[in-house]
Scaffold this motif. Structure first.
Motif, PDB file in Angstrom:
ATOM      1  N   PRO A  98       5.756  13.173  -6.763  1.00 44.46           N
ATOM      2  CA  PRO A  98       4.637  14.103  -6.619  1.00 44.46           C
ATOM      3  C   PRO A  98       3.428  13.453  -5.945  1.00 44.46           C
ATOM      4  O   PRO A  98       2.766  14.062  -5.119  1.00 44.46           O
ATOM      5  CB  PRO A  98       4.332  14.499  -8.060  1.00 44.46           C
ATOM      6  CG  PRO A  98       5.610  14.332  -8.783  1.00 44.46           C
ATOM      7  CD  PRO A  98       6.325  13.198  -8.110  1.00 44.46           C
ATOM      8  N   PHE A  99       3.142  12.197  -6.296  1.00 46.79           N
ATOM      9  CA  PHE A  99       1.977  11.529  -5.727  1.00 46.79           C
ATOM     10  C   PHE A  99       2.153  11.321  -4.219  1.00 46.79           C
ATOM     11  O   PHE A  99       1.231  11.529  -3.437  1.00 46.79           O
ATOM     12  CB  PHE A  99       1.731  10.190  -6.430  1.00 46.79           C
ATOM     13  CG  PHE A  99       0.536   9.460  -5.893  1.00 46.79           C
ATOM     14  CD1 PHE A  99      -0.746   9.946  -6.113  1.00 46.79           C
ATOM     15  CD2 PHE A  99       0.697   8.305  -5.147  1.00 46.79           C
ATOM     16  CE1 PHE A  99      -1.843   9.289  -5.606  1.00 46.79           C
ATOM     17  CE2 PHE A  99      -0.404   7.648  -4.630  1.00 46.79           C
ATOM     18  CZ  PHE A  99      -1.676   8.140  -4.862  1.00 46.79           C
ATOM     19  N   THR A 100       3.374  10.916  -3.828  1.00 42.16           N
ATOM     20  CA  THR A 100       3.640  10.724  -2.402  1.00 42.16           C
ATOM     21  C   THR A 100       3.505  12.042  -1.651  1.00 42.16           C
ATOM     22  O   THR A 100       2.940  12.087  -0.556  1.00 42.16           O
ATOM     23  CB  THR A 100       5.060  10.160  -2.191  1.00 42.16           C
ATOM     24  OG1 THR A 100       5.250   9.111  -3.123  1.00 42.16           O
ATOM     25  CG2 THR A 100       5.245   9.661  -0.786  1.00 42.16           C
ATOM     26  N   VAL A 101       4.011  13.110  -2.266  1.00 41.80           N
ATOM     27  CA  VAL A 101       3.893  14.422  -1.627  1.00 41.80           C
ATOM     28  C   VAL A 101       2.424  14.744  -1.386  1.00 41.80           C
ATOM     29  O   VAL A 101       2.027  15.173  -0.301  1.00 41.80           O
ATOM     30  CB  VAL A 101       4.546  15.517  -2.502  1.00 41.80           C
ATOM     31  CG1 VAL A 101       4.266  16.894  -1.914  1.00 41.80           C
ATOM     32  CG2 VAL A 101       6.028  15.282  -2.618  1.00 41.80           C
ATOM     33  N   PHE A 102       1.599  14.487  -2.410  1.00 36.01           N
ATOM     34  CA  PHE A 102       0.178  14.790  -2.280  1.00 36.01           C
ATOM     35  C   PHE A 102      -0.448  13.963  -1.150  1.00 36.01           C
ATOM     36  O   PHE A 102      -1.139  14.478  -0.287  1.00 36.01           O
ATOM     37  CB  PHE A 102      -0.547  14.516  -3.598  1.00 36.01           C
ATOM     38  CG  PHE A 102      -2.029  14.687  -3.499  1.00 36.01           C
ATOM     39  CD1 PHE A 102      -2.590  15.957  -3.418  1.00 36.01           C
ATOM     40  CD2 PHE A 102      -2.866  13.584  -3.467  1.00 36.01           C
ATOM     41  CE1 PHE A 102      -3.953  16.117  -3.301  1.00 36.01           C
ATOM     42  CE2 PHE A 102      -4.232  13.746  -3.344  1.00 36.01           C
ATOM     43  CZ  PHE A 102      -4.772  15.010  -3.261  1.00 36.01           C
ATOM     44  N   ARG A 103      -0.152  12.648  -1.172  1.00 41.68           N
ATOM     45  CA  ARG A 103      -0.825  11.741  -0.247  1.00 41.68           C
ATOM     46  C   ARG A 103      -0.337  11.954   1.192  1.00 41.68           C
ATOM     47  O   ARG A 103      -1.121  11.915   2.135  1.00 41.68           O
ATOM     48  CB  ARG A 103      -0.567  10.302  -0.685  1.00 41.68           C
ATOM     49  CG  ARG A 103      -1.638   9.315  -0.260  1.00 41.68           C
ATOM     50  CD  ARG A 103      -1.459   7.995  -0.992  1.00 41.68           C
ATOM     51  NE  ARG A 103      -0.066   7.580  -0.980  1.00 41.68           N
ATOM     52  CZ  ARG A 103       0.460   6.798  -0.028  1.00 41.68           C
ATOM     53  NH1 ARG A 103      -0.269   6.342   0.937  1.00 41.68           N
ATOM     54  NH2 ARG A 103       1.725   6.465  -0.085  1.00 41.68           N
ATOM     55  N   LEU A 155      -2.579  16.123   1.391  1.00 38.42           N
ATOM     56  CA  LEU A 155      -3.915  15.612   1.703  1.00 38.42           C
ATOM     57  C   LEU A 155      -4.248  15.677   3.195  1.00 38.42           C
ATOM     58  O   LEU A 155      -5.332  16.160   3.557  1.00 38.42           O
ATOM     59  CB  LEU A 155      -4.070  14.190   1.147  1.00 38.42           C
ATOM     60  CG  LEU A 155      -5.508  13.665   1.155  1.00 38.42           C
ATOM     61  CD1 LEU A 155      -6.403  14.562   0.317  1.00 38.42           C
ATOM     62  CD2 LEU A 155      -5.570  12.241   0.623  1.00 38.42           C
ATOM     63  N   PRO A 156      -3.355  15.211   4.093  1.00 41.33           N
ATOM     64  CA  PRO A 156      -3.720  15.282   5.512  1.00 41.33           C
ATOM     65  C   PRO A 156      -4.020  16.710   5.965  1.00 41.33           C
ATOM     66  O   PRO A 156      -4.894  16.917   6.809  1.00 41.33           O
ATOM     67  CB  PRO A 156      -2.481  14.747   6.232  1.00 41.33           C
ATOM     68  CG  PRO A 156      -1.775  13.931   5.223  1.00 41.33           C
ATOM     69  CD  PRO A 156      -2.049  14.559   3.899  1.00 41.33           C
ATOM     70  N   LEU A 157      -3.326  17.686   5.367  1.00 41.69           N
ATOM     71  CA  LEU A 157      -3.531  19.065   5.796  1.00 41.69           C
ATOM     72  C   LEU A 157      -4.817  19.658   5.240  1.00 41.69           C
ATOM     73  O   LEU A 157      -5.473  20.457   5.904  1.00 41.69           O
ATOM     74  CB  LEU A 157      -2.335  19.923   5.376  1.00 41.69           C
ATOM     75  CG  LEU A 157      -1.113  19.781   6.276  1.00 41.69           C
ATOM     76  CD1 LEU A 157       0.095  20.411   5.625  1.00 41.69           C
ATOM     77  CD2 LEU A 157      -1.384  20.421   7.629  1.00 41.69           C
TER      78      LEU A 157
END
Lengths: 439, 306
Positions: free
Chosen positions: B211-216, B220-222
């Protein structure tokens, strides 16, 4: 972020024929698995919001709750005058013809309680607090309490005569009626005061004399000026938003700076600018003298009055009207107006019958937003409004900072809050807070 | 200014109305922008007046000066007339009223922005999920600090902070300002999440991302443009806020708007205009940043062809 429940398997082609409930891969009934997954997703979404919700409850909801509490509770009398408060609780209202002598003044036992409390107030130095509280409802009584407390130690029975000897104001029926209502810790009296009402000697609610009404006229003025400002904003925003929506993007982006720069500029800077421009020796007056509209001795007073509040607030709130109008107008195809024209409509018919009705959602959003913001304005009226341009917020600030009648300030703020919340609810119903955008 | 083309068959009346309309629009734009621009030349006035002197209008250099900008530095100094060496600048940094107000404003602004942005972004992620329970109600509560009149918020905070010991503390002011900035963060971040393609996150999960990787890496970039413009809004809100500060701050916790407020109420001096000019330049820079971010966001989300 991820869904932990395994994805439901594709139904086998004979699913309809199979007996028993459809099951997920792990054997649980599909319905149970699905509702469990949904519940987890709901909890996960809520957990993301929870920290902020807790924070806002702490720094916003709780403080406003405490303010509402203040507006109905004030213990400055009951906490510092316990004996007299107890006497009031035990003895029903006297009325204007009550008391042993039928003059609305209680007997010796009440005066004895009063004397006891005054002695206590003298020791704890609280006579000023009590006096201030009673003074809210009956002006000129603060000194009565401080003066009597100073002489409290010398008081001896019979206390009624002794206290009347200190100051004959203790024999005022109105004072006793006011003290009785002040002795109630939980009271709606501050709301009565905020609505220009009071209790008379008999405890009945009545409107205060016309020349002493302050708050209702100020509420009316606040509503009226806000409506006027919203109307002026609409009048100025409509042509500009229409122009921006019709222009090719490369031009409208440049002209948009004229709207967004004021929007991003500090409120105090904009208010200061208007003070500079509207002064009698300021730029606007200088310009009018130079052009010859007014003579040098006929400079117009545009500041420290209602005109100042109206001009400055219209300018400050104008972007809040232009932006929602623009975003609605941008979506209106010009073809409709053209079609109307080609079918023989005059320009004004095409505008009023075809174009204008389509802009109504934008008008609604802009007018409501500007009105909501204007109703609570404080800084600008305080700086450019003089006395005739003050709004209700300024009076709340006055009671918080100068007169220190905090409960009345809280009651006025609660009434204002109720109005704003109603408008906010209306805005959410009609436009939806999700649709609010900036820039 | 005939960017709006009139059809060739337009009648005389339509032409007259068309140009009248353009003139009206021009006057309204003038009304919008003139108060912002007027303070800039006036802040260079050599005289302590708030209007253009004869010298200024004839562009006589004697009519202009930097004295009010100098006053920003010297006001409140212990030895303003000393030689301008390093100790003079040290005196400015430590004692000048406007400089210490600026320091306070920046400290309060930065910390309240960080708080508002972190909490607001997280909440916006939750609020934009379709499964969010009581979405409308919670959204209404979180946006309300922007709608409720500041005087009411300030009054409530005054009571609450007096009771809890947060009055006159930086923590108290930072928390209050974060609350006022949060609605802007939520609105801007939620806006960038509209039309967010959830198959992107599902694809990442399928490929084994935590989940954290998905967020980062994905989310986040979007949403970053929205996060940054929300943060800028939050910062400006704090930087410009004076009512709450007047109610809950200690006397020596001056901020720039509070100092301006005091200056305007006590004896208005042209120093205010030089401060105002600096703030106008500041808002021009902000506006530019926001505009660039908006374009980048639209490009990233494929809403406009760049």
């Amino acid at each position: 972020m991820s869904t932990t429940a395994p994805p439901a398997p594709l139904l086998p082609s004979n699913a309809v024929d199979s007996t028993g409930p459809i099951t997920a891969a792990d054997g649980t009934p599909l319905q149970t698995a699905l509702s469990r997954a949904t519940r987890k997703a709901r909890i996960r979404a809520f957990l993301l919001v929870a920290p902020l919700l807790a924070f806002v409850v702490l720094t916003f909801v709780a403080p406003i709750g405490q303010m509402l509490w203040r507006s109905v509770s004030n213990d400055s009398f009951s906490a510092n005058m316990p004996a007299l408060t107890a006497w009031f609780a035990e003895n029903e209202a006297l009325g204007s013809d009550g008391g042993p002598e039928g003059d609305g003044i209680p007997g010796e036992d009440a005066f004895e309680a009063l004397a006891t409390d005054l002695k206590g107030a003298r020791e704890n130095r609280t006579a000023g607090i009590v006096g201030t509280r009673v003074n809210y409802d009956l002006s000129g009584t603060r000194s009565l309490f401080t003066k009597s407390a100073r002489q409290a130690r010398k008081l001896e029975a019979p206390f009624k005569a002794a206290l009347l000897d200190v100051d004959e104001d203790w024999g005022d029926a109105e004072l006793w009626s006011v003290m009785r209502s002040a002795s109630r810790t939980y009271t709606g009296d501050f709301y009565l005061a905020a609505l220009d009402m009071q209790r008379n000697v008999d405890g009945e609610i009545e409107a205060v004399p016309e020349n002493r009404r302050i708050y209702v006229p100020l509420f009316v003025r606040t509503l009226w000026l806000s409506a006027l400002i919203a109307g002026l904003c609409l009048l100025l925003a409509f042509p500009v938003a229409h122009l921006l929506a019709r222009l090719p993007l490369r031009y409208s982006n440049i002209l948009m700076i004229f709207v967004l720069l004021p929007f991003w500029t500090s409120l105090l800077v904009r208010t200061t600018s208007w003070m500079v421009m509207l002064q009698s020796q300021g730029v606007v007056n200088d310009l009018m003298v130079a052009v010859g509209i007014v003579g040098d001795d006929g400079r117009i007073q545009m500041m420290y009055n209602q005109a100042g509040t109206i001009i400055a607030m219209t300018h400050i709130l104008l972007p809040f009207m232009i932006l929602p109008l623009y975003s609605v107008m941008k979506t209106i195809p010009h073809d409709y107006v053209r079609a109307a024209r080609s079918l023989g409509a005059t320009p004004s018919t095409a505008f009023w019958r075809i174009y204008f009705p389509q802009t109504v959602p934008g008008i609604g959003a802009g007018v409501l937003l500007v009105f909501i913001l204007a109703v609570g304005y404080y800084i600008t009226p305080a700086l450019v409004g003089g006395s005739s341009g003050q709004l209700i917020s300024n009076l709340i600030a006055f009671h918080m900072q100068k007169s220190l009648n905090w409960s009345l300030a809280a009651a006025l703020a609660a009434l204002l809050l109720a109005g704003v919340m109603l408008l906010y609810w209306l805005y959410d119903r009609l436009i939806g807070i999700d649709n609010m955008k900036f820039g | 200014m005939s960017m709006l083309k009139l059809p060739a068959h337009a009648s005389l009346g339509e032409r007259v109305w068309h140009y009248t309309y353009l003139v009206i629009c021009g006057l309204i734009f003038l009304f919008l922008i003139s108060p912002i621009l007027i303070v800039i030349p006036l802040s260079f006035n050599a005289e302590p007046y708030f209007t253009f002197t004869r010298e200024m209008l004839t562009f006589n250099p004697d009519g202009y000066s930097m004295r009010w900008y100098d006053r920003i530095l010297t006001f409140g100094m212990t030895a303003p007339d000393a030689v301008r060496d390093s100790s003079w600048w040290k005196d400015v940094w430590n004692n000048a009223d406007w400089i210490s107000a600026a320091k306070n404003s920046v400290i309060i602004g930065v910390f309240s922005t960080l708080l508002a942005t972190a909490l607001g972004t997280l909440a916006a992620l939750g609020l934009s999920r379709p499964e969010m329970p009581y979405r409308r109600l919670i959204m209404g509560v979180l946006i309300s600090p922007m709608i409720v009149p500041l005087i009411i918020t300030a009054t409530g905070l005054f009571f609450f902070y007096s009771a809890t010991g947060l009055a006159h503390t930086y923590v108290g002011i930072i928390m209050a300002h974060a609350t006022l900035g949060i609605p802007f963060v939520i609105i801007t971040v939620t806006a960038t999440l509209v039309g967010f393609d959830h198959s992107l996150t599902r694809a990442a999960q399928n490929l084994g991302a935590t989940p954290f990787t998905v967020f980062r890496q994905i989310i986040l970039p979007l949403i970053l443009p929205g996060v940054i413009s929300g943060a800028l809004f939050a910062f400006v809100t704090s930087f410009d806020e004076v009512v709450v500060v007047l109610f809950i701050a200690d006397f020596d916790q001056q901020t720039i708007p509070r100092q301006m407020w005091n200056g305007i109420r006590e004896q208005i001096s042209p120093t205010i205009l030089s401060v105002a000019t600096i703030l106008v330049i500041f808002s021009i820079l902000l506006l530019t940043t926001i505009e660039l971010l908006r374009r980048r966001s639209e490009r990233l989300r494929g809403l406009s062809p760049g």
